[in-house]
Design a protein around this motif. Structure first.
Motif, PDB file in Angstrom:
ATOM      1  N   UNK A  23      33.634  82.607   4.244  1.00 45.63           N
ATOM      2  CA  UNK A  23      34.508  83.727   4.591  1.00 45.63           C
ATOM      3  C   UNK A  23      34.561  84.755   3.462  1.00 45.63           C
ATOM      4  N   UNK A  24      34.610  84.292   2.236  1.00 46.93           N
ATOM      5  CA  UNK A  24      34.621  85.225   1.105  1.00 46.93           C
ATOM      6  C   UNK A  24      33.340  86.049   1.064  1.00 46.93           C
ATOM      7  N   UNK A  25      32.196  85.434   1.327  1.00 48.70           N
ATOM      8  CA  UNK A  25      30.943  86.194   1.365  1.00 48.70           C
ATOM      9  C   UNK A  25      30.963  87.204   2.503  1.00 48.70           C
ATOM     10  N   UNK A  26      31.528  86.843   3.635  1.00 49.46           N
ATOM     11  CA  UNK A  26      31.638  87.794   4.755  1.00 49.46           C
ATOM     12  C   UNK A  26      32.492  88.989   4.357  1.00 49.46           C
ATOM     13  N   UNK A  27      33.554  88.728   3.624  1.00 44.73           N
ATOM     14  CA  UNK A  27      34.518  89.768   3.294  1.00 44.73           C
ATOM     15  C   UNK A  27      34.114  90.608   2.095  1.00 44.73           C
ATOM     16  N   UNK A  28      33.568  89.927   1.076  1.00 47.29           N
ATOM     17  CA  UNK A  28      33.389  90.588  -0.218  1.00 47.29           C
ATOM     18  C   UNK A  28      31.965  90.532  -0.764  1.00 47.29           C
ATOM     19  N   UNK A  29      31.020  90.036   0.013  1.00 44.63           N
ATOM     20  CA  UNK A  29      29.672  89.885  -0.507  1.00 44.63           C
ATOM     21  C   UNK A  29      29.661  88.866  -1.638  1.00 44.63           C
ATOM     22  N   UNK A  30      29.358  89.321  -2.836  1.00 49.47           N
ATOM     23  CA  UNK A  30      29.375  88.434  -4.000  1.00 49.47           C
ATOM     24  C   UNK A  30      30.462  88.844  -5.002  1.00 49.47           C
ATOM     25  N   UNK A  31      31.435  89.601  -4.525  1.00 49.52           N
ATOM     26  CA  UNK A  31      32.495  90.100  -5.396  1.00 49.52           C
ATOM     27  C   UNK A  31      33.636  89.086  -5.519  1.00 49.52           C
ATOM     28  N   UNK A  85      43.933  87.611   6.886  1.00 50.54           N
ATOM     29  CA  UNK A  85      45.033  88.546   7.140  1.00 50.54           C
ATOM     30  C   UNK A  85      44.956  89.788   6.257  1.00 50.54           C
ATOM     31  N   UNK A  86      44.096  89.762   5.247  1.00 51.31           N
ATOM     32  CA  UNK A  86      43.921  90.936   4.391  1.00 51.31           C
ATOM     33  C   UNK A  86      42.914  91.930   4.983  1.00 51.31           C
ATOM     34  N   UNK A  87      42.193  91.504   6.032  1.00 47.21           N
ATOM     35  CA  UNK A  87      41.089  92.328   6.539  1.00 47.21           C
ATOM     36  C   UNK A  87      41.039  92.191   8.059  1.00 47.21           C
ATOM     37  N   UNK A  88      41.312  93.258   8.774  1.00 49.32           N
ATOM     38  CA  UNK A  88      41.434  93.206  10.226  1.00 49.32           C
ATOM     39  C   UNK A  88      40.124  92.852  10.927  1.00 49.32           C
ATOM     40  N   UNK A  89      39.004  92.843  10.206  1.00 48.26           N
ATOM     41  CA  UNK A  89      37.739  92.446  10.823  1.00 48.26           C
ATOM     42  C   UNK A  89      37.702  90.960  11.149  1.00 48.26           C
ATOM     43  N   UNK A  90      38.567  90.154  10.498  1.00 47.28           N
ATOM     44  CA  UNK A  90      38.405  88.705  10.561  1.00 47.28           C
ATOM     45  C   UNK A  90      39.566  87.960  11.212  1.00 47.28           C
ATOM     46  N   UNK A  91      40.577  88.670  11.682  1.00 48.14           N
ATOM     47  CA  UNK A  91      41.704  88.032  12.360  1.00 48.14           C
ATOM     48  C   UNK A  91      42.430  89.060  13.212  1.00 48.14           C
ATOM     49  N   UNK A  92      42.946  88.646  14.361  1.00 46.73           N
ATOM     50  CA  UNK A  92      43.745  89.571  15.165  1.00 46.73           C
ATOM     51  C   UNK A  92      45.007  89.973  14.405  1.00 46.73           C
ATOM     52  N   UNK A  93      45.460  91.197  14.570  1.00 44.43           N
ATOM     53  CA  UNK A  93      46.693  91.618  13.894  1.00 44.43           C
ATOM     54  C   UNK A  93      47.910  90.919  14.480  1.00 44.43           C
ATOM     55  N   UNK A  94      48.972  90.876  13.719  1.00 41.80           N
ATOM     56  CA  UNK A  94      50.192  90.212  14.187  1.00 41.80           C
ATOM     57  C   UNK A  94      50.781  90.893  15.417  1.00 41.80           C
TER      58      UNK A  94
END
Length: 218
Positions: A23-31, A85-94
């Motif tokens: 998930x971290x790689x999906x969100x941040x690449x290698x950051x 929850x920090x990135x709307x690409x990966x979870x539905x909003x509340x």
């Protein structure tokens, strides 16, 4: 990701931390930073690591915020839910009550119920000393996955490419990690699961997260 200056993941290949790493790689690449915890050498029992996670397991995520404060988060389900929850690409909003409920249901199914069944199989088939193993209990958990969990997941994947619909989410990191794990025990190997894992394994972030799989010592 707002207000976060750095993330450090404590990780061991093919363990539960691999799904967080994905998930971290999906969100941040290698950051983000990764620190290997040599579980086979008992490094999870050092005072330094126990101060982070008294349950002596991975994943552990250290968060450094932009204001200079720090936080440590444990448990893969909690970490992944928090991250997504920090990135709307990966979870539905509340605000999406139905979508959110469906997504959280799948996350919990993978992070607690299915995960524990897989762990019980591993314990009683490979980890515990032979006199302590319970073959009947391992078989009970196999049957639960085969007859209860796998049909639920299969029904979803027969309708959509991703576990919660037409879009990739953190729930796919959770589910595909478990399906991959189950495959090692001869479970979740029908065509619908093979096709799903083919789609997941084609993702660059998956490939980065599991590039160290051959280094697993079980």
């Amino acid at each position: 990701m707002p207000d976060i200056s750095n993330l450090t993941l404590y990780h061991y290949p093919l363990s539960r931390s691999a799904r967080v790493k994905w998930l971290l790689h999906e969100m941040r690449g290698e950051d983000f930073l990764t620190k290997r915890v040599a579980l086979r050498k008992g490094k999870q029992f050092t005072p330094e690591f126990l101060a982070k996670n008294p349950s002596h397991g991975v994943p552990v995520l250290d968060v450094s915020y932009a204001d200079g404060s720090e936080q440590t988060i444990t448990e893969s389900l909690a970490i992944m839910t928090w991250l997504a929850d920090q990135d709307e690409r990966f979870a539905p909003p509340t605000t999406d009550l139905r979508g959110r409920a469906d997504y959280l249901q799948v996350m919990a199914l993978g992070g607690s119920w299915m995960d524990q069944m897989l762990w019980n199989i591993r314990l009683h088939e490979t980890i515990l000393p032979k006199p302590a193993r319970n073959a009947a209990y391992a078989e009970f958990n196999r049957d639960k996955i085969k007859n209860e969990i796998a049909p639920q997941l299969s029904a979803r994947l027969e309708k959509h490419d991703f576990i919660c619909g037409d879009s990739f989410s953190a729930a796919d990191c959770m589910t595909a990690h478990n399906v991959n794990w189950a495959g090692a025990y001869g479970l979740c190997r029908t065509e619908v699961f093979k096709a799903y894992m083919g789609r997941m394994k084609s993702r660059p972030a998956f490939q980065m997260a599991f590039a160290d799989a051959k280094e697993f010592e079980g």
